[in-house]
Design a protein around this motif. Sequence first.
Motif, mmCIF file in Angstrom:
data_model
loop_
_atom_site.group_PDB
_atom_site.id
_atom_site.type_symbol
_atom_site.label_atom_id
_atom_site.label_comp_id
_atom_site.label_asym_id
_atom_site.label_seq_id
_atom_site.Cartn_x
_atom_site.Cartn_y
_atom_site.Cartn_z
ATOM 1 N N UNK A 1 0.956 -1.103 -0.120
ATOM 2 C CA UNK A 1 -0.072 -0.034 -0.201
ATOM 3 C C UNK A 1 1.056 1.277 0.000
ATOM 4 N N UNK B 1 -5.575 6.453 5.359
ATOM 5 C CA UNK B 1 -5.082 6.116 3.943
ATOM 6 C C UNK B 1 -5.039 4.623 3.644
ATOM 7 N N UNK C 1 3.694 10.752 0.676
ATOM 8 C CA UNK C 1 2.586 9.782 0.390
ATOM 9 C C UNK C 1 2.179 10.179 -1.090
ATOM 10 N N UNK D 1 6.179 7.225 7.260
ATOM 11 C CA UNK D 1 5.169 6.932 8.210
ATOM 12 C C UNK D 1 3.780 6.557 7.290
ATOM 13 N N UNK D 2 3.845 7.262 5.965
ATOM 14 C CA UNK D 2 2.229 7.254 5.508
ATOM 15 C C UNK D 2 2.154 6.233 4.328
ATOM 16 N N UNK D 3 1.103 5.732 4.229
ATOM 17 C CA UNK D 3 0.963 4.829 2.936
ATOM 18 C C UNK D 3 0.677 5.602 1.800
ATOM 19 N N UNK D 4 0.247 5.354 0.674
ATOM 20 C CA UNK D 4 0.247 5.823 -0.579
ATOM 21 C C UNK D 4 -1.351 5.753 -0.978
ATOM 22 N N UNK D 5 -1.881 7.074 -1.182
ATOM 23 C CA UNK D 5 -3.396 6.831 -1.650
ATOM 24 C C UNK D 5 -3.413 6.365 -2.940
#
Lengths: 582, 315
Positions: free
Chosen positions: A313, A386, B200, B278-282
């Motif tokens: 993801x 997300x 992201x 830290x963030x996933x990818x939209x």
Amino acid sequence: METTLDPTERLKQKFGESSFVSQPAKDGITTLWLALNKVKDVLLYLKTEIERPYILLFDLSAIDERSRKKDLDYPSDNFTLLYHLFSFERNSFIRLKIALRGEFPTVPSITKLWANANWYEREVFDMFGIRFEGHPHLRRILMPETWQGNPLRKEHPARATEMGPFRLFDEKQDREQAALQFRPEDWGLATHSEDSDFMFLNIGPQHPGTHGVLRIVLQLDGEDIVDAVPDIGFHHRGAEKMAERQSWHTYIPYTDRVDYLGGVNNNLAYLLAVEKLAGIEIPERANVIRVMMCELFRIASHLVWYGTFAQDIGQLSPVFYMFTDREKIFDIVEAICGGRMHPNWFRIGGVAQDLPKGWDVVVKNFIDYFPKRLREYDAMVMKNSIFKARTVGIGIFTKEEAIEWGVTGPGLRACGFDWDFRKKQPYSGYDKFDFDIPIAHNGDCYDRAVVRVEEMRQSLRIIEQCWKYMPEGEYKADHPLTTPPVKKHTMQDIETLITHFLGVSWGPVIPAGEAMSCVEATKGANSYYAVSDGNTSPYRVRVRTPSFPHMQMLPYISKGYTVADMLSILGAMDYVLADIDR
Amino acid sequence: MSPLLIVICVLGGLLLIAPGLIWVERRLLAVWQDRYGPNRAGPLGLLVVLADTLKLFFKEDWIPPFADRKVFVLAPAIVVITVLMSFVIVPFSPGIIVVDLNIGVLFFLAMSSMGAYSIILGGWASNNKYSLLGAMRGAAQMISYEVFMGLSLMGVVLITGSFSLHDIVEAQRNMWFIIPQFLGFIIFLIAGIAETHRLPFDIPEAESELIAGFHSEYSGMKFGMFFVGEYIGIMLISCMVTCLFLGGWLGPAFLPPIVWFALKMFAFIGLFILLRASLPRPRYDQLMEFGWKILLPLSILNLVVTAGIILWNES
């Protein structure tokens, strides 16, 4: 009137007394021989008409009977086609066998009856050369198109040394490369629709998102998936063929490598079948040790899935934390077994060694350490908005669709169906443990993740109970067929010495018969069907793995989504290429 | 200082810091991911930068036979040139600025729009399906996010009444614009991350989907150009945020202005790296939806309210 539930009786009432021949099986599964011309009607009846129907086509395979030790009672001497059906309402299997005549027999296809029969029939065609009439796309599935012969036929060589030296001539290289060329027409895919030309995108065999040598050909309209064709077999090593030339004992390490994340779960599935054949009772301590190791490996496998799913993801960090935790599990595995991913530690009749001193300390440390980490991961991954946007509502299938396609394990439980073979058909003493079956209800990628995350907590509960109540006793059964053979009677006289010597060098002779096991492996129902003709090595071992039908479903559940969604779907599927190809 | 000296200092500084950022990023990511990162070559692993650069220089300069040669070579140059050009208008401290253009902000926007060409051309010229998909995504993403980026900093321009970055920084003597323009700050930051296509928003590259997206076919120094371009881009966005919203070089007098500027800039670079950790990818369409349905109305609202308040105060 018709009060009996017994499938044999019901079938005989419906199709006539003479249509079926019962065969006793060591695993107690109803086994019936029937004639080839009745097979479609009987399967249709079993799937749709009989009360408490057998709605799951669990497995479809074949046996080459031509070099089997002659047995006049056995009704087949060329090829045998083998159906395993499962009924959830009855909680029981049924095994149907059909004797086939001729060198390359032809049988009717049942792809119209069960969607998941498609790949199974292609596999039988590929491995045995048995043709299926009415199959929409009968071509090789595991072996390359250019392969000569059918590997699971007895005349096909099993070793490279039987095949002559390998040479790659220029012409051969050209031929092989030409065979790899993708032609959409071969797969019944259109190259354009009324208003757009499709793009064919080759995902794999080398691709960072497929986690192994898997190739998926996507038919794309912009970024939308029109159709997908999974091309498998790159990881095929002939695990079933190898069984036929290994002794019962020396095949154990090969099972480790089938679902290489599941470790001892594979050992267990194979050994349960062998132990049924040999009639060995496992001591309680050995059972609890086995359960503990299986659950440790379940957590390890789910951790790999968790990390790589998040990575698919686009989240870079979780995989590092989760591999660190997996490493802690491997430390325990290493302390107990000596090995790590492939511990090869279960033996016929028990396990290889008793638990080492201090095992309880390392296990307890992990039990105390892990729940906090799981909470952290929940906050990091499962609650991330997300992550939710990428997985909620993606790749949905219903319970009915799941069963039609042969989905088992967390994928099935995510559709709200609490089916877990550890609870429903307890093996190795799982019935003595207190644990829940986590389920979710939407059947999308997120729910499959929810189920697996909760399963790790339940596995930890089981491990804690193992740690608390580890019984005293033997770690291996006292039975002449166990491996390595029992030593304590050896130094008495020449007879016992010879028996022991043969048991070590040739391995045990497992009595003739057949038996199937079914365990809840990390990815779904894993089953080994072992046939013995009274020899030191199996006559045939059929490995039914969960990832095979799961991957078969990919085109069905990814149509209409985008390329990015397909990575979510693949991630949530939790497949292992070796588990698909064997 | 003589203008030539400033040009040399800025250019040299940027080209030195950009590879250094690779080390910073790898070490920081390692810290956040419980691992060591590059720590072998030289003190603290610093020489890994040198090793990386040398490796890229000595790799075979290969152009795929199926590619459109001229465009393929041109594309990586565009990204570096446009980003470097943007630095012309950045005031690092009083006096250290290459040209104080009176349309500085517009020049920056124009240059970053030009940067989109490198992605489109690079992906197209590669003649590879993954590159093409990456280029399509990249083009759509950069063009849409430029809209909000431009709108989000108009509030600052309205308050200052000037497009010159020097004037904008000077106008923050009393209060940094992050306070009256907080919404603008947030939108500009998000759009800035999207402009540099960092996680992201690394959708044009999307490793797990598109392998390396628009630069899949690039290797050697041409890949290095994309790489360095990305890091200079991060620095540029950090510099712009610093100038537009955090008072540029302004700060208590115990440190020289240039140090204040650098501190603020590096804080944002750190933030960029933390986001990546830290963030996933939209998904691509989710990103577009977020942009057009949330960021665009918000930035227009911000602009209208700011303009309204200014008019109110004047009358």
